[in-house]
Design a protein around this motif. Structure first.
Motif, short mmCIF file in Angstrom:
data_model
loop_
_atom_site.label_atom_id
_atom_site.label_comp_id
_atom_site.label_asym_id
_atom_site.label_seq_id
_atom_site.Cartn_x
_atom_site.Cartn_y
_atom_site.Cartn_z
N VAL A 85 0.84 -1.20 0.00
CA VAL A 85 0.00 0.00 0.00
C VAL A 85 0.88 1.25 0.00
CG1 VAL A 85 -1.68 1.35 1.33
CG2 VAL A 85 -1.96 -1.13 1.10
N THR A 86 1.89 1.25 0.86
CA THR A 86 2.81 2.39 0.91
C THR A 86 3.49 2.60 -0.44
OG1 THR A 86 3.22 1.96 3.27
CG2 THR A 86 4.82 3.33 2.11
N PHE A 87 3.92 1.52 -1.07
CA PHE A 87 4.57 1.61 -2.37
C PHE A 87 3.60 2.12 -3.44
CE2 PHE A 87 5.93 -0.42 -6.42
CZ PHE A 87 7.14 0.25 -6.57
N GLY A 88 2.38 1.59 -3.43
CA GLY A 88 1.39 2.03 -4.40
C GLY A 88 1.05 3.50 -4.27
N LEU A 89 1.01 4.01 -3.05
CA LEU A 89 0.76 5.43 -2.83
C LEU A 89 1.98 6.27 -3.18
CD1 LEU A 89 -1.24 5.28 0.52
CD2 LEU A 89 -2.13 5.60 -1.78
N TRP A 214 10.13 -14.86 -1.83
CA TRP A 214 10.24 -13.75 -2.80
C TRP A 214 8.91 -13.44 -3.46
CZ3 TRP A 214 9.02 -14.65 -7.91
CH2 TRP A 214 8.94 -15.99 -8.31
N ILE A 215 8.07 -14.46 -3.59
CA ILE A 215 6.76 -14.25 -4.23
C ILE A 215 5.95 -13.20 -3.47
CG2 ILE A 215 4.50 -15.36 -4.65
CD1 ILE A 215 6.04 -17.90 -5.33
N TYR A 216 6.08 -13.19 -2.15
CA TYR A 216 5.26 -12.31 -1.32
C TYR A 216 5.83 -10.90 -1.20
CZ TYR A 216 3.47 -16.91 -0.58
OH TYR A 216 2.95 -18.16 -0.82
N TRP A 217 6.92 -10.66 -1.90
CA TRP A 217 7.42 -9.30 -2.10
C TRP A 217 7.21 -8.86 -3.55
CZ3 TRP A 217 9.27 -5.71 1.29
CH2 TRP A 217 9.49 -6.15 2.61
N VAL A 218 7.66 -9.68 -4.47
CA VAL A 218 7.58 -9.31 -5.89
C VAL A 218 6.13 -9.14 -6.34
CG1 VAL A 218 8.13 -10.03 -8.25
CG2 VAL A 218 9.78 -10.42 -6.41
N GLY A 219 5.27 -10.11 -6.01
CA GLY A 219 3.87 -10.03 -6.43
C GLY A 219 3.15 -8.81 -5.90
N PRO A 220 3.13 -8.59 -4.58
CA PRO A 220 2.44 -7.42 -4.05
C PRO A 220 3.01 -6.09 -4.53
CG PRO A 220 2.69 -9.06 -2.33
CD PRO A 220 3.49 -9.55 -3.51
N LEU A 221 4.33 -5.99 -4.67
CA LEU A 221 4.91 -4.71 -5.10
C LEU A 221 4.57 -4.43 -6.57
CD1 LEU A 221 8.37 -4.66 -3.29
CD2 LEU A 221 6.24 -3.53 -2.64
N ILE A 222 4.57 -5.46 -7.41
CA ILE A 222 4.16 -5.25 -8.80
C ILE A 222 2.69 -4.87 -8.86
CG2 ILE A 222 3.74 -6.39 -11.02
CD1 ILE A 222 6.26 -8.02 -10.57
N GLY A 223 1.85 -5.62 -8.16
CA GLY A 223 0.41 -5.32 -8.17
C GLY A 223 0.10 -3.96 -7.60
N GLY A 224 0.76 -3.60 -6.49
CA GLY A 224 0.53 -2.29 -5.88
C GLY A 224 1.01 -1.16 -6.76
N GLY A 225 2.18 -1.34 -7.38
CA GLY A 225 2.70 -0.31 -8.26
C GLY A 225 1.82 -0.11 -9.49
N LEU A 226 1.35 -1.19 -10.08
CA LEU A 226 0.48 -1.09 -11.25
C LEU A 226 -0.83 -0.40 -10.90
CD1 LEU A 226 0.96 -4.58 -12.95
CD2 LEU A 226 1.67 -2.36 -13.83
N ALA A 227 -1.41 -0.75 -9.76
CA ALA A 227 -2.67 -0.12 -9.35
C ALA A 227 -2.47 1.38 -9.12
CB ALA A 227 -3.20 -0.77 -8.08
N GLY A 228 -1.34 1.74 -8.50
CA GLY A 228 -1.05 3.15 -8.29
C GLY A 228 -0.91 3.90 -9.59
N LEU A 229 -0.23 3.30 -10.57
CA LEU A 229 -0.07 3.94 -11.88
C LEU A 229 -1.40 4.10 -12.60
CD1 LEU A 229 3.18 2.32 -13.32
CD2 LEU A 229 2.81 4.74 -12.81
N VAL A 230 -2.17 3.01 -12.67
CA VAL A 230 -3.43 3.03 -13.42
C VAL A 230 -4.42 4.01 -12.81
CG1 VAL A 230 -5.46 1.66 -14.02
CG2 VAL A 230 -3.19 0.69 -14.33
#
Length: 244
Positions: A85-89, A214-230
């Motif tokens: 969430v912090t990353f997405g914001l 690693w899945i529980y870092w890479v997946g959420p950060l990609i998903g959060g970043g994409l949501a923030g961008l979109v």
């Protein structure tokens, strides 16, 4: 384009920054304690094999706990309780990188302390970690974590960030808790339904079990970043112009 705001070291000396970090630490501690504790309680009562009833119990515990801690911390820190969430914001420029790092540290420490308290309190019980479901590929688990976290951060933007949220903003903690509950019901048997690197980190560190972590870092950060961008670049409503 992403609107990253770096911030500076002087931000750490601001009282509201330290209060926000403390709120994130406490909120994440309470969330992880309830979430991991619910999984431990199910294992004690029913055994280590996850059943449909257990999945519902664990999903409810996570959703309700998240709703409560967001409502309690929203006016202090924004109620992130999640590095994704912090990353997405941060991607949308709604928090500086400097403060985001401070929040990440607080979130991870809160998760570690919650897992440690559970382990030391219930010495004969094992602390469960997020794990990829049997017969599921790592890529499948990664995709699920990306999609579910995208849904979470998309909900955060739509109910708590968008300037046109109106009345919806008042039920943001409920909406965010519900999307986490629904996502755990959908993803739990496949990836564990983390959506939150901090939620996965504490139990992994305490048990020193880093299998597929690693899945529980890479997946959420990609998903959060994409949501923030979109949301921030395409869908968000601009704030009304200031009147003079």
């Amino acid at each position: 384009m992403a609107r990253l705001a770096v911030g500076g070291a002087d931000e750490y000396r601001q009282p509201d920054a330290m209060k926000g970090a403390l709120a994130e630490f406490i909120g994440t501690f309470l969330f992880v304690f309830a979430g991991v504790g619910s999984a431990m309680a199910f294992a004690k009562l029913e055994g280590p094999i996850l059943t449909p009833a257990g999945l519902v119990q664990i999903a409810l515990a996570h959703g309700i706990a998240l709703f409560v801690v967001i409502a309690a911390t929203a006016n202090i820190s924004g109620g992130h309780i999640n590095p994704a969430v912090t990353f997405g914001l941060a991607v949308g420029g709604h928090i500086t990188i400097a403060r985001g790092v401070l929040y990440w540290i607080a979130q991870l420490l809160g998760s570690v302390l919650a897992a440690l308290v559970l382990k030391l309190t219930f010495l004969h019980e094992s602390v469960p970690i997020h794990a990829v479901g049997a017969h599921e590929s790592l890529i499948s688990a990664l995709v699920i974590e990306i999609v579910t976290t995208f849904a979470l951060i998309f909900t955060v933007y739509g109910t708590a960030v968008d300037h046109k949220r109106g009345v919806v903003g008042t039920i943001a903690p409920i909406a965010i808790g519900f999307i986490v509950l629904a996502n755990i019901l959908a993803a739990g048997p496949f990836s564990g339904g983390s959506m939150n690197p901090a939620r996965s980190f504490g139990p992994a560190l305490i048990t020193f079990n880093w299998t597929n972590h690693w899945i529980y870092w890479v997946g959420p950060l990609i998903g959060g970043g994409l949501a923030g961008l979109v949301y921030n670049e395409i869908l968000i409503t601009p704030p009304p112009p200031e009147e003079y």
